[in-house]
Design an enzyme around this catalytic site. Structure first.
Site, PDB file in Angstrom:
ATOM      1  N   SER A  83     -91.518 -45.584  52.347  1.00 52.79           N
ATOM      2  CA  SER A  83     -91.094 -46.659  53.243  1.00 52.79           C
ATOM      3  C   SER A  83     -92.182 -47.005  54.267  1.00 52.79           C
ATOM      4  CB  SER A  83     -89.776 -46.248  53.904  1.00 52.79           C
ATOM      5  OG  SER A  83     -89.270 -47.285  54.688  1.00 52.79           O
ATOM      6  N   ASP A 228     -92.135 -50.531  51.988  1.00 51.61           N
ATOM      7  CA  ASP A 228     -91.464 -50.763  50.702  1.00 51.61           C
ATOM      8  C   ASP A 228     -90.627 -52.044  50.730  1.00 51.61           C
ATOM      9  OD1 ASP A 228     -89.511 -49.677  52.404  1.00 51.61           O
ATOM     10  OD2 ASP A 228     -88.379 -48.849  50.738  1.00 51.61           O
TER      11      ASP A 228
HETATM   12 MG    MG Z   1     -88.302 -49.160  54.126  1.00 50.24          MG
END
Ligand code: MG
Length: 443
Positions: A83, A228
């Site tokens: 992320s 992400d």
């Molecule tokens: Mg994320």
């Protein structure tokens, strides 16, 4: 995070899937990180060994993988991503057949298989097949374009500064915005696992260039995505950074207005501006425990019209039940186009609250007892209108609310409070922290 771990998780995951389905089909994708190919191939090997077929969809945002799993009827999806975390981190996230993130129960079942090494391996004749497919990005962009009002957005010829932060959004968002007729000024829109542009968490201190560029080029707005690309953060035409609670409330206001009410779902930590806009449109706000998979699942159960988190993770169920930054950017453009208002004005119309956040030390082993005592002691507190035990202890007061929530990872309680004035929010937080500290001392 290494190949041995990834291989073991692949075998555990495959064992879990083959218990439910014969010959499961699993989609696998990654963000832009350097260790992705290593981890992806190790997990794929584990899945193949248990008799799953694996389809590699390449470098994609997390919501693109989720959409692909549901639309192409995969039995599960794997996304390798950390992320918004620093470049040397990495992680493995599981997606269920309906495109939502794995629930905690499923994750724990896979962990149980992993730690007990109770893998069910396929015979030599039944090991899986590994193929790749490069259609996920097109499929996803088409899905978004079929869900938003393309004609209304195109007519406005929006001028947007887009900061993909060298993340996975780079492979989707510029192409999507071109198809929405936008004039784009790109910042860091090339995927790069070293994140040379800036730290991948879309906080104000990491988006200084975006904040500066928007008014400099006279753009209508700026948008940034995390590594992400499940979360989006916006900057208005004046170059003001917009916190995620406001964007969440704006999306919620628009969707509940469109549906003449309906259910909107968010964690208990979210600002009351969310509840206010839902009430304004005759809807019902539902509060859940913290965690986007929980929000998504409650949305499905309650057939919600909208949901999400304050960190820029907006969920539009018309497309799918997951946080989705590209969809959020397209939706914000739709809202601006349909309401014929600049972003600063739309945000200004959201009710304003002041938030105060502090923490306090508390050993993990007494957290439960502290919460029980806190509930017992505040039930008859004349200042308390309602006690909510969804996640921690949340007390609704006449002039705001306070939440004492135990951290899952540290020996602390986080105290959040909210009121119309900063002074009041601080006062509420300090009052109830003191009370909780006394309870901790007396355990
Ligand atoms: Mg994320």
């Amino acid at each position: 995070m290494n190949t041995d771990l990834a291989l073991g998780i692949g075998k555990a995951w495959g064992t879990y899937l083959t218990k439910k389905t014969t010959r499961p089909k699993v989609a696998i994708g990654t963000d832009a990180r350097l260790s992705n190919d290593m981890l992806k191939n190790a997990i794929a090997a584990g899945l193949l060994a248990t008799g799953c077929d694996v389809v590699d969809v390449g470098l994609v945002p997390t919501p693109t993988l989720q959409y692909t799993v549901r639309e192409k009827k995969f039995d599960s999806g794997v996304i390798i991503t950390a992320s918004h975390n620093p470049p040397h981190f990495n992680g493995i996230k599981g997606v269920a057949a309906d495109g939502t993130e794995f629930s905690k129960d499923v994750e724990e079942e896979i962990e149980r298989i992993y730690f007990s090494k109770s893998f069910t391996l396929a015979t030599w004749k039944q090991v899986g097949k590994h193929t790749s497919w490069d259609g996920a990005i097109d499929l996803y962009i088409k899905g978004i374009l079929a869900t938003v009002d393309v004609a209304a957005i195109k007519k406005k010829k929006f001028h947007i500064v887009l900061d993909c932060g060298n993340g996975a959004g780079s492979v989707v968002t510029p192409a999507l915005l071109k198809q929405l007729g936008c004039n784009i000024v790109p910042l860091y829109c090339a995927p790069d696992g070293l994140f040379p542009g800036h730290n991948s968490e879309p906080l104000p201190e990491n988006l200084t260039e975006l904040i500066k560029t928007v008014p400099q080029v006279g753009a209508d707005l700026g948008a940034a995505q995390d590594g992400d690309a499940d979360r989006a953060i916006f900057v208005d035409e004046k170059g003001t950074y917009i916190w995620g609670d406001k964007t969440l409330a704006l999306g919620c206001k628009y969707e509940t207005k469109k549906h003449h009410g309906g259910v909107a779902v968010t964690p208990v930590t979210t600002s009351s501006c969310f509840d206010d806009v839902v009430a304004e449109n005759g809807g019902v706000a539902v509060h859940t425990k913290v965690g986007s998979p929980i929000v998504a699942r409650v949305m499905i159960e309650q057939n919600a019209v909208f949901g999400g988190e304050e960190n820029g993770g907006l969920i539009f169920p018309e497309l799918q039940y997951c946080r989705d930054s590209a969809m959020s950017i397209a939706k914000i453009l739709e809202i601006m186009a349909k309401e014929h208002k600049p972003l600063s004005q739309l945000i200004d119309e959201i009710p304003k609250y002041e938030v105060y956040k502090i923490k306090m030390a508390c050993p993990d082993n007494i957290k439960e007892k502290v919460m029980e005592t806190l509930v017992a002691q505040t039930k008859d507190d004349p200042r308390v209108k309602e006690v909510d035990e969804t996640d921690g202890v949340k007390l609704y007061l006449a002039d705001g609310w306070v939440l004492m929530r135990p951290s899952g990872t540290e020996p602390i309680f986080r105290v959040y409070s909210e009121s119309k004035s900063k002074q009041k929010a601080e006062e509420i937080a300090l009052t109830y922290r003191k009370l909780t500290e006394e309870i901790i001392k007396n355990q």
